[in-house]
Design a protein around this motif. Structure first.
Motif, mmCIF file in Angstrom:
data_model
loop_
_atom_site.group_PDB
_atom_site.id
_atom_site.type_symbol
_atom_site.label_atom_id
_atom_site.label_comp_id
_atom_site.label_asym_id
_atom_site.label_seq_id
_atom_site.Cartn_x
_atom_site.Cartn_y
_atom_site.Cartn_z
ATOM 1 N N ARG A 1 3.782 1.660 2.927
ATOM 2 C CA ARG A 1 4.734 2.801 2.351
ATOM 3 C C ARG A 1 3.950 4.284 2.304
ATOM 4 O O ARG A 1 3.629 4.557 1.535
ATOM 5 C CB ARG A 1 5.448 2.491 1.232
ATOM 6 C CG ARG A 1 5.851 1.014 1.141
ATOM 7 C CD ARG A 1 6.708 0.753 -0.299
ATOM 8 N NE ARG A 1 7.179 -0.648 -0.494
ATOM 9 C CZ ARG A 1 7.763 -1.006 -1.215
ATOM 10 N NH1 ARG A 1 8.037 -0.423 -2.335
ATOM 11 N NH2 ARG A 1 8.183 -2.426 -1.263
ATOM 12 N N SER A 2 3.988 4.633 3.646
ATOM 13 C CA SER A 2 3.325 6.199 3.877
ATOM 14 C C SER A 2 4.681 7.070 3.496
ATOM 15 O O SER A 2 5.807 6.788 3.256
ATOM 16 C CB SER A 2 3.113 6.181 5.203
ATOM 17 O OG SER A 2 3.981 6.261 6.087
ATOM 18 N N GLY A 3 4.141 8.319 3.137
ATOM 19 C CA GLY A 3 5.020 9.405 2.836
ATOM 20 C C GLY A 3 5.723 8.885 1.308
ATOM 21 O O GLY A 3 6.719 9.568 0.883
ATOM 22 N N THR A 4 4.731 8.209 0.748
ATOM 23 C CA THR A 4 5.344 7.869 -0.837
ATOM 24 C C THR A 4 4.569 8.258 -1.867
ATOM 25 O O THR A 4 3.284 7.709 -1.875
ATOM 26 C CB THR A 4 5.535 6.101 -0.932
ATOM 27 O OG1 THR A 4 6.752 6.060 0.164
ATOM 28 C CG2 THR A 4 5.984 5.817 -2.231
ATOM 29 N N ASP A 5 4.875 8.876 -2.839
ATOM 30 C CA ASP A 5 4.140 9.145 -3.962
ATOM 31 C C ASP A 5 3.871 8.100 -5.052
ATOM 32 O O ASP A 5 4.932 8.105 -5.648
ATOM 33 C CB ASP A 5 4.356 10.912 -4.490
ATOM 34 C CG ASP A 5 3.258 11.417 -5.508
ATOM 35 O OD1 ASP A 5 2.380 10.551 -5.625
ATOM 36 O OD2 ASP A 5 3.422 12.556 -5.890
ATOM 37 N N ALA A 6 3.195 7.461 -5.288
ATOM 38 C CA ALA A 6 3.260 6.467 -6.239
ATOM 39 C C ALA A 6 2.900 6.705 -7.713
ATOM 40 O O ALA A 6 1.782 7.337 -8.061
ATOM 41 C CB ALA A 6 2.303 5.380 -5.909
ATOM 42 N N LEU B 1 0.775 -1.315 -0.006
ATOM 43 C CA LEU B 1 0.009 -0.018 -0.108
ATOM 44 C C LEU B 1 0.865 1.244 0.034
ATOM 45 O O LEU B 1 1.818 1.508 0.767
ATOM 46 C CB LEU B 1 -0.862 0.050 1.245
ATOM 47 C CG LEU B 1 -1.909 1.288 1.181
ATOM 48 C CD1 LEU B 1 -3.244 0.654 1.930
ATOM 49 C CD2 LEU B 1 -1.185 2.358 2.049
ATOM 50 N N PHE B 2 0.639 2.175 -1.066
ATOM 51 C CA PHE B 2 1.269 3.449 -0.871
ATOM 52 C C PHE B 2 0.401 4.618 -0.276
ATOM 53 O O PHE B 2 -0.662 4.590 -1.060
ATOM 54 C CB PHE B 2 1.682 3.777 -2.440
ATOM 55 C CG PHE B 2 2.580 2.633 -3.125
ATOM 56 C CD1 PHE B 2 4.088 2.572 -2.891
ATOM 57 C CD2 PHE B 2 1.948 1.540 -3.647
ATOM 58 C CE1 PHE B 2 4.873 1.654 -3.201
ATOM 59 C CE2 PHE B 2 2.836 0.434 -4.369
ATOM 60 C CZ PHE B 2 4.402 0.538 -4.189
ATOM 61 N N GLU B 3 0.895 5.446 0.225
ATOM 62 C CA GLU B 3 0.166 6.691 0.723
ATOM 63 C C GLU B 3 0.875 7.844 0.586
ATOM 64 O O GLU B 3 2.083 7.919 1.033
ATOM 65 C CB GLU B 3 -0.170 6.212 1.978
ATOM 66 C CG GLU B 3 -0.757 7.804 2.641
ATOM 67 C CD GLU B 3 -1.990 8.401 2.135
ATOM 68 O OE1 GLU B 3 -1.961 9.615 1.890
ATOM 69 O OE2 GLU B 3 -3.073 7.726 1.534
ATOM 70 N N ARG B 4 0.641 8.701 -0.207
ATOM 71 C CA ARG B 4 1.333 10.048 -0.298
ATOM 72 C C ARG B 4 1.711 10.834 1.168
ATOM 73 O O ARG B 4 2.612 11.223 1.147
ATOM 74 C CB ARG B 4 0.383 10.929 -1.246
ATOM 75 C CG ARG B 4 1.312 12.326 -1.822
ATOM 76 C CD ARG B 4 0.593 12.888 -2.790
ATOM 77 N NE ARG B 4 -0.915 13.108 -2.730
ATOM 78 C CZ ARG B 4 -1.624 13.007 -3.495
ATOM 79 N NH1 ARG B 4 -1.403 13.344 -4.952
ATOM 80 N NH2 ARG B 4 -2.996 13.224 -3.246
ATOM 81 N N ALA B 5 0.801 10.862 1.708
ATOM 82 C CA ALA B 5 0.774 11.384 3.166
ATOM 83 C C ALA B 5 1.700 10.706 4.290
ATOM 84 O O ALA B 5 1.841 9.653 4.166
ATOM 85 C CB ALA B 5 -0.527 11.663 3.654
ATOM 86 N N THR B 6 2.044 11.355 5.248
ATOM 87 C CA THR B 6 3.056 10.751 6.133
ATOM 88 C C THR B 6 2.258 9.910 7.081
ATOM 89 O O THR B 6 2.665 9.064 7.804
ATOM 90 C CB THR B 6 3.793 11.522 6.852
ATOM 91 O OG1 THR B 6 2.972 12.599 7.455
ATOM 92 C CG2 THR B 6 4.858 12.321 6.072
ATOM 93 N N VAL B 7 0.764 10.063 7.034
ATOM 94 C CA VAL B 7 -0.155 9.278 8.216
ATOM 95 C C VAL B 7 -1.123 8.814 7.310
ATOM 96 O O VAL B 7 -1.480 9.348 6.146
ATOM 97 C CB VAL B 7 -0.648 9.975 9.191
ATOM 98 C CG1 VAL B 7 0.652 10.501 10.068
ATOM 99 C CG2 VAL B 7 -1.333 11.151 8.567
ATOM 100 N N LEU B 8 -1.693 7.752 7.422
ATOM 101 C CA LEU B 8 -2.969 7.017 6.782
ATOM 102 C C LEU B 8 -4.437 7.847 7.457
ATOM 103 O O LEU B 8 -4.308 8.255 8.442
ATOM 104 C CB LEU B 8 -2.920 5.392 7.374
ATOM 105 C CG LEU B 8 -1.812 4.731 6.830
ATOM 106 C CD1 LEU B 8 -1.843 3.407 7.238
ATOM 107 C CD2 LEU B 8 -1.361 4.819 5.388
ATOM 108 N N GLY B 9 -5.491 7.404 6.641
ATOM 109 C CA GLY B 9 -6.469 7.693 6.957
ATOM 110 C C GLY B 9 -7.430 8.729 6.081
ATOM 111 O O GLY B 9 -8.653 8.691 6.262
ATOM 112 N N GLY B 10 -6.635 9.314 5.287
ATOM 113 C CA GLY B 10 -7.638 10.219 4.286
ATOM 114 C C GLY B 10 -8.456 11.105 4.709
ATOM 115 O O GLY B 10 -8.111 11.724 5.835
ATOM 116 N N GLN B 11 -9.471 11.383 4.454
ATOM 117 C CA GLN B 11 -10.461 12.488 4.913
ATOM 118 C C GLN B 11 -11.024 11.787 6.198
ATOM 119 O O GLN B 11 -11.612 12.684 6.956
ATOM 120 C CB GLN B 11 -11.751 12.594 3.849
ATOM 121 C CG GLN B 11 -11.215 13.335 2.643
ATOM 122 C CD GLN B 11 -12.364 13.686 1.570
ATOM 123 O OE1 GLN B 11 -13.058 14.477 2.077
ATOM 124 N NE2 GLN B 11 -12.278 13.109 0.551
#
Length: 653
Positions: free
Chosen positions: A454-459, A412-422
């Motif tokens: 993998r947070s903080g990662t712009d896929a 899982l790739f997440e652009r932000a440093t933390v998970l959760g979105g809106q």
């Protein structure tokens, strides 16, 4: 037995002829699973899942006791002999796991509707309910006898169907409750007036039902403890009714409730804005008066909360409904010391109470399997696939967790440093912080399932293609859409700009609620708490209109009044221009009359529809990789759609 973590929750208790293995009760609640008035396989699988998951006692949803009581389309018509095979299917499924199950039986009286039965409602007096607004027929002595016989007949059907006992519904929405409450019982015969007279119908029903089920089955009474309105059942009288019931000698336990199903419905199934254990004063008062086991209720989503209520002497048993809808294994996980793995009920009421209010069957935001337990899961199409999930909001997290559970290799790739979105954004607002449990639980599940997060990662598209996945699931979410009327001012901002800290409104603020849900009302409270003078407007007839479905509307209106928030309805913004002193002049169209008005403010916060973040989808369209979109990346909606869609895609891989 007990565990080191719980002093009382996992101790046995004798309730009449039954010995319960623990104090966790899956209390009665509507499901909407009936078809043509009959119980279904959906019922059987639903209750069996909670029995397998460790509940000590199951109490089914209500069974109607008379043909004239058809308050909603999907009621179980317990007076029909045809229900017995369906009853047997339910009880066999639950008994397979060694758990007793009781049937709750009820007549809704004047708190019903003639829409389906085409018959007049029956009630102790001709007093219309404030929600349904139908004038019922005041029952005569002969009809009272018919009603009592109806309870006994349904109890007999339940015995034939294998139930271990009966619970009489005398609270929430009930003919018995309306006999007990002075506002709805204005009779002058021996069924009205004094409390002993008003309780006469209940005691006659108790006598008839006990005769029907015999001594070897349990009989309970669920009493209204406090209706919270003038003329309703008061706690002092509820305690006296409990004493009368105990003195009768035919009842084995007393269940409790708070609120009335139309006047104060929001207190029966309280949302996350109401603290857990809020109703414990009711069983506490009753337990001090009677020696029968007493069931306490009040939004218990944590087994430690439940054990504490027992330890403090509020009650002998704990009704956990939404907590076990969210996680059928609530009790088993607690007993095994796996509390951190319990899927937490959010008390958001969107898919349980909200769906039921719309005439649909019961579901759950955090548990897509709720109500679908009878449906077998498909086997993976191709086992062990390499799956990339982009986006760490609820849709992406659910897709990743479910895919990993099914044996796929998931990153899982997440652009932000933390998970959760809106969801993380929504939980910033006080009173909505429990919403974050959705993300916390899914993040924990991903860790347990071995998802490589993998947070903080712009896929980027290139990086994804280079990784050579078999499948890409895009859960990239949505971005704010600037309204056409907003103009160019940087003081017209989106809800997310405020809650995520990019904008800090001050002075006078207009919130434009185009969505009719928590987004607009939450930000209105947020900026009011920051010292702003707030007006919230909407094109709807009421601000936050969908809050009524989740039982949040009453709380919002009280808080808004307390914080001085002005509410303006039936208006549509048509323009926003600069005004003197750097302020903004917003033009509002009152659409019922066509009149225009101007409101001058310092800031405008827009709660409007978003647009999908679909750039990555477009870039991968010709990549040759199997790509799926879920959640807001497909179409911006609410959290339950994201979770359901994440699981649906993962199950299809």
């Amino acid at each position: 037995m007990s565990t080191s973590a719980y002093l009382h929750l996992f101790t046995r208790l004798r309730v009449g002829p039954l010995t319960l293995r623990n104090r966790v009760v899956f209390s009665a609640h509507l499901t909407g699973y009936a078809v043509d008035g009959l119980p279904t396989a959906q019922h059987a699988a639903y209750y069996a899942a909670r029995a397998k998951g460790g509940a000590g006692l199951i109490i089914s949803e209500e069974h109607a006791t008379h043909p004239g009581d058809w308050p909603y389309e999907k009621v179980i018509a317990g007076y029909r002999p045809e229900v017995v095979p369906g009853y047997r299917r339910i009880t066999d499924a639950v008994h397979h796991h060694g758990v007793p199950i009781l049937a709750q039986i009820n007549h809704n009286g004047g708190q019903g509707s003639s829409m389906y039965s085409r018959r007049p409602l029956w009630a102790p007096s001709a007093v219309p309910d404030p929600l349904f607004r139908e004038v019922p027929k005041a029952v005569d002595q002969r009809e009272i006898r018919t009603l009592v016989d109806g309870y006994a007949r349904v109890a007999e059907h339940c015995v034939l169907g294998g139930f271990d006992g009966i619970e009489l519904q005398c609270s929430h929405s009930s003919l018995v409750r309306s006999f007990l409450a002075p506002a709805t019982n204005q009779r002058t015969d021996h069924y009205g007036g004094s409390l002993e007279n008003r309780a006469r119908f209940l005691l006659e029903v108790v006598e008839a039902v006990r005769a029907a089920i015999g001594p070897d089955r349990a009989l309970g009474v669920r009493l209204a403890g406090e209706d919270l309105f003038d003329g309703g059942v008061r706690l002092d009288e509820a305690v006296e009714v409990a004493a009368l019931v105990e003195a009768d000698g035919r009842v084995d336990y007393i269940n409790t409730s708070i609120g009335m199903a139309t006047e104060t419905l929001h207190m029966i199934e309280a949302s996350m804005a109401v603290p857990p254990g809020y109703a414990l004063f009711v069983p506490n008062a009753i337990r001090q008066r009677v020696g029968l086991p007493v069931v306490g209720v009040g939004r218990f989503s944590d087994p430690h909360q439940a054990d504490q209520a027992l330890d403090e002497g509020h009650c002998d048993l704990i009704g956990v409904v939404r907590g076990q809808i969210a996680d059928p294994d609530f009790a088993a996980k607690a007993l095994a010391g796996e509390e951190e793995n319990i899927r937490t009920c959010l008390a958001c009421n969107q898919e349980c109470i909200g769906r039921m209010g719309l005439g649909r069957w019961l579901g759950c935001v955090v548990n897509p399997r709720a109500g679908r337990e009878s449906l077998l899961l498909p086997a993976p199409t191709v086992p062990g696939r390499r799956v990339f999930v982009v986006g760490g909001g609820p849709a992406g997290l659910k897709a990743a967790a479910t895919a990993a559970q099914r044996g796929h290799d998931v990153t899982l790739f997440e652009r932000a440093t933390v998970l959760g979105g809106q969801v993380r954004t929504a939980a910033v607002v006080p009173g909505r912080r429990e919403f974050l449990d959705l993300v916390v639980d899914l993040e924990s599940e991903c860790a347990r399932r071995g998802v490589d997060v993998r947070s903080g990662t712009d896929a980027t598209a290139g990086a994804l293609v280079q990784g050579r996945p078999d499948v890409v699931v895009l859960a990239t979410g949505a971005r704010p859409r600037r309204p056409r009327w907003a103009g160019a001012s940087d003081r017209v901002v989106d809800v997310r700009d405020v809650l995520e800290g990019r904008a800090r409104p001050a002075g006078t603020v207009l919130v434009v609620d185009e969505l009719g849900f928590h987004q607009g009302t939450s930000v209105a409270e947020f900026v009011a708490d920051a010292g702003c003078a707030v007006t919230i407007c909407t094109p709807g007839m009421i601000v936050g209109q969908d809050l009524g479905i989740t039982l949040d509307l009453e709380g919002w209106n009280r808080r808004a009044h307390g914080k001085g928030i002005t509410q303006v309805t039936d208006v549509v913004p048509t323009g926003c221009e600069a005004a003197d002193g750097g302020r903004l002049a917003v033009t509002l169209l009152h659409h019922p009359t066509g009149e225009l008005r101007q409101l001058t403010v310092d800031w405008v916060v827009s709660s409007a529809h978003q647009q999908p973040e679909d750039d990555l989808w477009k870039e991968l369209a010709d990549s040759g990789i199997e790509v799926h979109r879920v959640g807001d990346a497909l179409a911006p909606r609410r959290a339950h759609s994201a979770v359901i869609e994440g699981e649906r895609v993962a199950l299809a891989l």
